[in-house]
Design a protein around this motif. Sequence first.
Motif, short mmCIF file in Angstrom:
data_model
loop_
_atom_site.label_atom_id
_atom_site.label_comp_id
_atom_site.label_asym_id
_atom_site.label_seq_id
_atom_site.Cartn_x
_atom_site.Cartn_y
_atom_site.Cartn_z
N ARG A 25 0.82 -1.21 0.00
CA ARG A 25 0.00 0.00 0.00
C ARG A 25 0.86 1.27 0.00
O ARG A 25 0.55 2.25 -0.68
N GLU A 26 1.94 1.25 0.76
CA GLU A 26 2.82 2.43 0.80
C GLU A 26 3.50 2.65 -0.54
O GLU A 26 3.62 3.78 -1.02
N LEU A 27 3.95 1.56 -1.17
CA LEU A 27 4.57 1.69 -2.48
C LEU A 27 3.55 2.13 -3.53
O LEU A 27 3.88 2.94 -4.41
N LEU A 28 2.33 1.63 -3.45
CA LEU A 28 1.30 2.06 -4.38
C LEU A 28 1.02 3.56 -4.23
O LEU A 28 0.86 4.27 -5.23
N ALA A 29 1.00 4.04 -3.01
CA ALA A 29 0.79 5.47 -2.78
C ALA A 29 1.93 6.28 -3.41
O ALA A 29 1.70 7.31 -4.05
N LEU A 30 3.16 5.81 -3.26
CA LEU A 30 4.31 6.49 -3.84
C LEU A 30 4.26 6.46 -5.37
O LEU A 30 4.47 7.47 -6.04
N VAL A 31 3.94 5.30 -5.93
CA VAL A 31 3.83 5.15 -7.39
C VAL A 31 2.72 6.05 -7.92
O VAL A 31 2.90 6.74 -8.93
N THR A 32 1.60 6.08 -7.26
CA THR A 32 0.47 6.91 -7.68
C THR A 32 0.86 8.39 -7.66
O THR A 32 0.52 9.15 -8.56
N GLU A 33 1.58 8.77 -6.64
CA GLU A 33 2.01 10.17 -6.50
C GLU A 33 2.99 10.57 -7.61
O GLU A 33 2.94 11.68 -8.12
N CYS A 34 3.86 9.64 -8.00
CA CYS A 34 4.90 9.93 -8.99
C CYS A 34 4.44 9.74 -10.44
O CYS A 34 5.06 10.26 -11.36
N ALA A 35 3.36 9.01 -10.64
CA ALA A 35 2.88 8.70 -11.99
C ALA A 35 2.08 9.87 -12.56
O ALA A 35 1.69 10.80 -11.84
N ASP A 36 1.83 9.80 -13.86
CA ASP A 36 0.98 10.79 -14.51
C ASP A 36 -0.39 10.81 -13.84
O ASP A 36 -0.86 9.79 -13.33
N ASP A 37 -1.03 11.97 -13.89
CA ASP A 37 -2.33 12.12 -13.23
C ASP A 37 -3.39 11.18 -13.78
O ASP A 37 -4.30 10.78 -13.06
N ASP A 38 -3.28 10.79 -15.05
CA ASP A 38 -4.30 9.92 -15.64
C ASP A 38 -3.94 8.43 -15.53
O ASP A 38 -4.67 7.58 -16.01
N ALA A 39 -2.84 8.10 -14.85
CA ALA A 39 -2.44 6.69 -14.68
C ALA A 39 -3.41 5.98 -13.73
O ALA A 39 -3.86 6.55 -12.74
N VAL A 40 -3.72 4.74 -14.07
CA VAL A 40 -4.64 3.93 -13.27
C VAL A 40 -3.91 2.65 -12.87
O VAL A 40 -3.20 2.05 -13.68
N PHE A 41 -4.09 2.23 -11.64
CA PHE A 41 -3.44 1.03 -11.12
C PHE A 41 -4.50 0.08 -10.56
O PHE A 41 -4.80 0.12 -9.36
N PRO A 42 -5.07 -0.78 -11.41
CA PRO A 42 -6.08 -1.74 -10.92
C PRO A 42 -5.48 -2.64 -9.84
O PRO A 42 -4.31 -3.03 -9.93
N PRO A 43 -6.26 -2.96 -8.81
CA PRO A 43 -5.74 -3.75 -7.69
C PRO A 43 -5.08 -5.07 -8.11
O PRO A 43 -4.00 -5.40 -7.61
N GLY A 44 -5.69 -5.83 -9.01
CA GLY A 44 -5.10 -7.10 -9.44
C GLY A 44 -3.79 -6.91 -10.15
O GLY A 44 -2.84 -7.68 -9.96
N ARG A 45 -3.72 -5.90 -11.00
CA ARG A 45 -2.49 -5.63 -11.74
C ARG A 45 -1.40 -5.15 -10.78
O ARG A 45 -0.24 -5.51 -10.89
N TRP A 46 -1.78 -4.30 -9.81
CA TRP A 46 -0.79 -3.83 -8.83
C TRP A 46 -0.27 -5.00 -8.01
O TRP A 46 0.93 -5.10 -7.75
N ALA A 47 -1.16 -5.90 -7.58
CA ALA A 47 -0.74 -7.06 -6.78
C ALA A 47 0.26 -7.91 -7.55
O ALA A 47 1.28 -8.34 -7.00
N ALA A 48 0.01 -8.14 -8.83
CA ALA A 48 0.92 -8.93 -9.66
C ALA A 48 2.26 -8.22 -9.83
O ALA A 48 3.33 -8.83 -9.77
N THR A 49 2.21 -6.91 -10.01
CA THR A 49 3.44 -6.12 -10.16
C THR A 49 4.25 -6.17 -8.87
O THR A 49 5.47 -6.38 -8.89
N PHE A 50 3.58 -5.97 -7.75
CA PHE A 50 4.26 -6.00 -6.45
C PHE A 50 4.91 -7.36 -6.22
O PHE A 50 6.07 -7.46 -5.81
N ARG A 51 4.15 -8.43 -6.49
CA ARG A 51 4.67 -9.79 -6.31
C ARG A 51 5.90 -10.04 -7.18
O ARG A 51 6.87 -10.62 -6.74
N SER A 52 5.84 -9.59 -8.42
CA SER A 52 6.96 -9.85 -9.33
C SER A 52 8.21 -9.07 -8.97
O SER A 52 9.30 -9.44 -9.39
#
Length: 104
Positions: A25-52
């Motif tokens: 969750r903390e990394l997602l908050a950081l990624v969201t803050e640093c990404a473009d305003d229109d970037a979307v991070f679906p929960p399943g995709r984020w979970a797979a990215t975090f795991r990898s």
Amino acid sequence: EFDTTKEHIVKILVYAALLSLLVSRELLALVTECADDDAVFPPGRWAATFRSHAQLILDDLGDFLGYSPPPLLERLIEDAQKIHDQRPILQETLATATQPRGEA
């Protein structure tokens, strides 16, 4: 799913899950803050990215904390020769491993 009746194993698994969730969750908050305003991070995709990237995250965290694990080959040889009762329990190993060098 884990089939165990050992309380310390259940506690370790619950703590590991909670810590993973917190870090994710903390990394997602950081990624969201640093990404473009229109970037979307679906929960399943984020979970797979975090795991990898989990091993890289652990490596960076270990470097940040000043932890230097013993060489892998030596550790494999040593641990493979220990009988079960001689192996340190995971909770002790984790507590020692996450201490900065000099405090362990």
